[in-house]
Design an enzyme around this catalytic site. Sequence first.
Site, PDB file in Angstrom:
ATOM      1  CD  GLN A 210      -2.889  -1.135   0.071  1.00 43.05           C
ATOM      2  OE1 GLN A 210      -3.001  -0.152  -0.673  1.00 43.05           O
ATOM      3  NE2 GLN A 210      -3.564  -2.254  -0.130  1.00 43.05           N
ATOM      4  CB  CYS A 372      -6.633 -10.105   3.439  1.00 46.69           C
ATOM      5  SG  CYS A 372      -7.478 -10.779   2.032  1.00 46.69           S
TER       6      CYS A 372
HETATM    7  N1  C6P Z   1      -4.682  -5.969  -0.095  1.00 50.58           N
HETATM    8  C1  C6P Z   1      -6.965  -5.162  -0.090  1.00 50.58           C
HETATM    9  O1  C6P Z   1      -8.109  -5.077  -0.563  1.00 50.58           O
HETATM   10  P1  C6P Z   1      -1.332  -9.068  -3.321  1.00 50.58           P
HETATM   11  O2  C6P Z   1      -2.703  -9.680  -3.265  1.00 50.58           O
HETATM   12  O3  C6P Z   1      -0.244 -10.096  -3.111  1.00 50.58           O
HETATM   13  O4  C6P Z   1      -1.117  -8.185  -4.507  1.00 50.58           O
HETATM   14  O5  C6P Z   1      -1.238  -8.067  -2.075  1.00 50.58           O
HETATM   15  C2  C6P Z   1      -1.388  -8.583  -0.783  1.00 50.58           C
HETATM   16  C3  C6P Z   1      -1.353  -7.479   0.210  1.00 50.58           C
HETATM   17  C4  C6P Z   1      -0.297  -7.428   1.098  1.00 50.58           C
HETATM   18  N2  C6P Z   1      -0.183  -6.431   1.987  1.00 50.58           N
HETATM   19  C5  C6P Z   1      -1.087  -5.443   2.082  1.00 50.58           C
HETATM   20  C6  C6P Z   1      -0.884  -4.366   3.079  1.00 50.58           C
HETATM   21  C7  C6P Z   1      -2.190  -5.455   1.210  1.00 50.58           C
HETATM   22  O6  C6P Z   1      -3.073  -4.479   1.296  1.00 50.58           O
HETATM   23  C8  C6P Z   1      -2.341  -6.500   0.273  1.00 50.58           C
HETATM   24  C9  C6P Z   1      -3.544  -6.574  -0.612  1.00 50.58           C
HETATM   25  C10 C6P Z   1      -5.916  -5.901  -0.877  1.00 50.58           C
HETATM   26  O7  C6P Z   1      -6.660  -4.639   0.976  1.00 50.58           O
HETATM   27  C11 C6P Z   1      -6.418  -7.219  -1.347  1.00 50.58           C
HETATM   28  S1  C6P Z   1      -6.751  -8.338  -0.034  1.00 50.58           S
END
Ligand code: C6P
Length: 414
Positions: A210, A372
């Site tokens: 983020q 998540c």
């Molecule tokens: N958060 C959200 O809606 P990926 O899926 O591997 O690109 O990213 C994972 C991830 C890891 N760390 C943080 C802080 C995140 O926010 C995310 C992804 C999305 O908040 C999808 S669950």
Amino acid sequence: MPAYFPMTLNIEKIRNDFPILERETANGRRVIYLDSTATSQKPVQVIEAMNDYYRRSNANIHRGVHTLAEEATSLYEGARERIAKFINASSSREIIYTRNTTESINLVAYSWARANLKAGDLVILTEMEHHSNLVPWHMLQAERGIELEFIPVTEDGLLDLEAFKALLNRTPKLVSFTHMSNVLGTINPAGEIIKLAHAAGALTLVDGAQSVPHLTVDVQALDADFYAFSAHKMCGPTGIGVLYGKTSLLEAMPPFLGGGDMIKEVKLRSFRPNTLPHKFEAGTPAIAEAVGFGAAVDYLTQIGMDDIAAHEHEITEYALERLEEVPGVKLFGPPAEKKGGVAAFTLEGVHPHDVAQILDQDGIAVRAGHHCAQPLHEKFGIPATSRASFYLYSTKEEVDLLVQGLYKVKEMFG
Ligand code: C6P
């Protein structure tokens, strides 16, 4: 309409770059996209770069001497150079392409941690982690018997640094934490955490899923050992992310996946791994996605990360102010000065999923659930929140429509 446009960026011009923002939903409403924390929308510059690649240059990389193979390789590697520059890595060899942040963190857990951690070794995480920075460590704990401790989150959504300092007395091997929370929006003092961790002899892994899309990130200034992020949250395509690692660490680490491209030489009974960064990139990678990632970085660089952050700050400040006015809304996380463009909230008497569903009837896209980050929600004693999130194309007018939508939800639920 222009009266609503904040001054930092030329929003009208920027919004024209995102064709999806023009589309209407089934009931004829314009899409109000307030879910960029889940994934950002993509500008034409990225869509066209990938389109052009498939139309003009498609071939496998690092394998052929023909024109197309050389062109594809140079586009793939060129993107890596620009991504390295974007986060100020000292060399593009420190940029490992992965599928996403999740895979980047798993790469560290499988390669570095399994080579360096034994039963009883301590890994410090935080209570605000996304599952992708929790589960790989739970798995290693089950396999190896490592220990896990967590920096507590305070009531106002900040990390308790005094508690962290106390944990450091237990000589952890790794401190792995999110630079910016995907629920609270909290921007953690990454430089300070890394400094403290190093002084205690620990390495650091930063989850930048983020932060890289929204802030100027300089991995050398931070002195991060590992830094993970995804293209799809920063105007790029899905299916590609990055693990940044310091050269000396990456060089000492064993490969993660085995196969083509990650080797120098293979015999029937042995192999020699390739040099960086290829040692960690087995098999045919996401080539078009790397091209799109490079185009996304160019796009963000051209607009300017500092201006993007300033714009998001302005929108977030406005959104928090307006949401607070709605009776029954409870916001989570610190005030706007300490957070990025995320507003997670509950509305008294209405389930967060119902809030999201009713808003969707007016074309307003917010996410509902635990995002998540289940342990964080548990900490606050709630199963779920609704979450609106903002990016460079977000406007105050969209915030107003969200607030208007929430009044409608309240009316429907009496
Ligand atoms: N958060 C959200 O809606 P990926 O899926 O591997 O690109 O990213 C994972 C991830 C890891 N760390 C943080 C802080 C995140 O926010 C995310 C992804 C999305 O908040 C999808 S669950």
